[in-house]
Design a protein around this motif. Structure first.
Motif, short mmCIF file in Angstrom:
data_model
loop_
_atom_site.label_atom_id
_atom_site.label_comp_id
_atom_site.label_asym_id
_atom_site.label_seq_id
_atom_site.Cartn_x
_atom_site.Cartn_y
_atom_site.Cartn_z
N PHE A 11 0.79 -1.36 -0.01
CA PHE A 11 0.08 0.04 0.06
C PHE A 11 0.85 1.33 -0.22
CE2 PHE A 11 -2.47 3.32 2.13
CZ PHE A 11 -3.47 3.23 1.40
N CYS A 12 0.65 2.19 -0.79
CA CYS A 12 1.49 3.31 -1.14
C CYS A 12 0.62 4.58 -1.76
CB CYS A 12 2.74 2.89 -1.91
SG CYS A 12 3.96 4.45 -2.04
N THR A 13 0.57 5.74 -1.39
CA THR A 13 -0.13 6.71 -2.03
C THR A 13 0.86 7.10 -3.09
OG1 THR A 13 -0.98 7.41 0.17
CG2 THR A 13 -0.98 9.17 -1.62
N ALA B 52 0.18 5.04 -6.06
CA ALA B 52 -1.30 5.34 -6.68
C ALA B 52 -1.12 6.62 -7.46
CB ALA B 52 -2.36 5.36 -5.46
N MET C 254 -2.24 -0.52 -7.66
CA MET C 254 -2.22 0.32 -6.68
C MET C 254 -3.27 1.31 -6.43
SD MET C 254 -0.80 0.49 -3.72
CE MET C 254 0.37 -0.88 -4.07
N TRP D 65 -5.85 1.79 -3.49
CA TRP D 65 -5.92 3.00 -2.61
C TRP D 65 -7.27 3.71 -2.67
CZ3 TRP D 65 -7.19 8.40 -3.13
CH2 TRP D 65 -6.52 9.04 -2.07
N PHE E 226 -9.59 4.15 0.78
CA PHE E 226 -10.18 5.69 0.77
C PHE E 226 -11.50 5.71 1.24
CE2 PHE E 226 -10.19 10.19 -0.20
CZ PHE E 226 -10.01 10.87 1.06
N ARG F 140 4.76 4.28 4.09
CA ARG F 140 5.50 3.51 3.29
C ARG F 140 6.84 3.28 3.73
NH1 ARG F 140 5.24 -0.99 1.11
NH2 ARG F 140 6.46 -1.54 -1.00
N GLY G 104 -7.57 -3.87 1.26
CA GLY G 104 -8.03 -2.41 1.21
C GLY G 104 -9.16 -1.82 2.09
N THR H 195 0.23 11.36 4.18
CA THR H 195 -0.88 10.89 3.42
C THR H 195 -1.88 10.24 4.18
OG1 THR H 195 0.34 9.24 2.52
CG2 THR H 195 0.37 10.85 1.38
N PHE I 129 -6.12 10.39 5.01
CA PHE I 129 -7.16 9.51 5.33
C PHE I 129 -7.98 9.78 6.75
CE2 PHE I 129 -5.71 7.07 1.90
CZ PHE I 129 -6.27 5.93 1.71
#
Length: 366
Positions: free
Chosen positions: A36-38, A41, A53, A57, A61, A114, A205, A315, A320
């Motif tokens: 998982f990584c903004t 994405a 991704m 994401w 969210f 991350r 997710g 992030t 979030f």
């Protein structure tokens, strides 16, 4: 939820830390297993290339917003006195800090959460970055950089628009968050199907998003059962880095123990355990071929440390946790982070990635 027996047994600070530890363990495992990584994405969105991704994401969210807003609508939590609404927030800090953070996470190849997961999985470049971020975050949160932070943050406050609550500003009513979450869930589901996101990834997710709501729920009910006042909150990784430094510097003084310290420790332990059990743990250094110079990571880490505190979160913490409660400053911060990451990638990495291709084309033409 009744925390009194645990409070009686180990005290309020330790109980608060246990809440953070549980949330961190779950997040560390899920984030390590899904990657998982903004940043990833954002770059999928920027490059227009299909990947998993972005849908992951979006699912996370949407789940964070829907679950948190469902708790609010059901009266299970009251978040009106949290850090996002209890006092005026900085819009200038959200935009400028978010922009700095977004650029930094491209330079370091990961946002704060991350990098913490990667560092726990053996990536020494990420460990280096987290160390720099932590020091700069501390200096910005309560050290010598506070005057600069305050000057930038004071340029434009939410008091200028009356409130930080999106529903109140737009006049769309109490169910704004549920409606936004539902629309985002439809979008996320569509993108997930089109990009072939595996069911287990989608479930993971949803679980990541659910942790945001769980954090709000647990900390809110904890706040009702303690003598010393605490604010309800959920996952974040900027302030926890600074506060974990304070805890370590104090030699483990219980007065410095908090949810932040537990969350940091839990994320590290969860990601470490998941990487070892899955066989993905591997030592990675700056000496590996193709790795950018360490100064790039240092520069990115400085931007993230200062920008993350200025934006009142990373992030996860701003995006979030704040986004789930429809805080305007947090939504501005998240948008700034994503846009800045996309622009920085185009300016820094896209040209770098295209050089080998141009060289190969030139050689073929000879």
């Amino acid at each position: 939820m009744d925390f009194v027996p645990l409070i009686d047994a180990i005290g309020e600070p330790a109980t608060f830390a246990v809440i953070g530890l549980a949330l961190g363990l779950a997040f560390g495992v899920l984030a390590e297993r899904t990657g998982f990584c903004t940043r990833s994405a954002a770059l999928e969105l920027s490059n227009g290339k299909p990947g998993r991704m972005l849908p992951l994401w979006l699912v996370a969210f949407a789940a964070a917003i829907l679950a948190t807003q469902a708790l609010v609508a059901a009266g299970a939590v009251d978040l009106s006195d949290t850090r996002f609404f209890g006092t005026a927030q900085s819009l200038s800090g959200a935009v400028i800090g978010g922009t700095l953070f977004g650029g930094g996470m491209v330079l370091t190849r990961g946002c704060a959460s991350r990098l913490l997961v990667l560092g726990s999985s053996g990536n020494l470049r990420a460990v280096f970055s987290i160390a720099v971020i932590a020091v700069v975050a501390w200096a910005t949160y309560q050290g010598p950089l506070v005057p600069i932070r305050n000057s930038v943050a004071g340029l434009l406050m939410t008091s200028s628009i009356g409130t930080n609550d999106l529903a109140a500003v737009t006049g769309t009513g109490a169910y704004t968050g549920l409606g936004a979450g539902l629309l985002l869930a439809i979008l996320a589901g569509t993108v997930a199907v089109l990009r072939g996101l595996p069911v287990l990834q989608a479930i993971a997710g949803i679980a990541i998003g659910g942790l945001i709501a769980a954090g709000w729920y647990l900390t809110y009910h904890f706040s009702l059962q303690v003598f010393e006042p605490v604010q309800a909150d959920s996952l974040s990784f900027m302030r926890p880095l600074a506060n974990t430094l304070n805890f370590a510097a104090s030699g483990g003084d219980e007065s410095f123990l908090s949810m932040d310290v537990g969350l940091f420790a839990g994320t590290v332990l969860g990601a470490l355990a998941a990487s070892i059990l899955s066989g993905s743990f591997r030592i990675r250094t700056f000496a590996e071929p193709g790795t950018p110079h360490w100064l790039r990571y240092a520069a990115g880490s400085v931007l993230m440390g200062f920008g993350g505190i200025l934006a009142v979160g990373c992030t996860i913490g701003a995006g979030f946790t704040g986004g789930a409660v429809m805080a305007i400053s947090s939504l501005f911060a998240l948008a700034s982070m994503i846009l800045s990451a996309m622009i920085t990638d185009r300016l820094v990495d896209r040209n770098r990635r295209s050089r080998p291709q141009r060289s190969a084309t030139a050689m073929a033409a000879r």
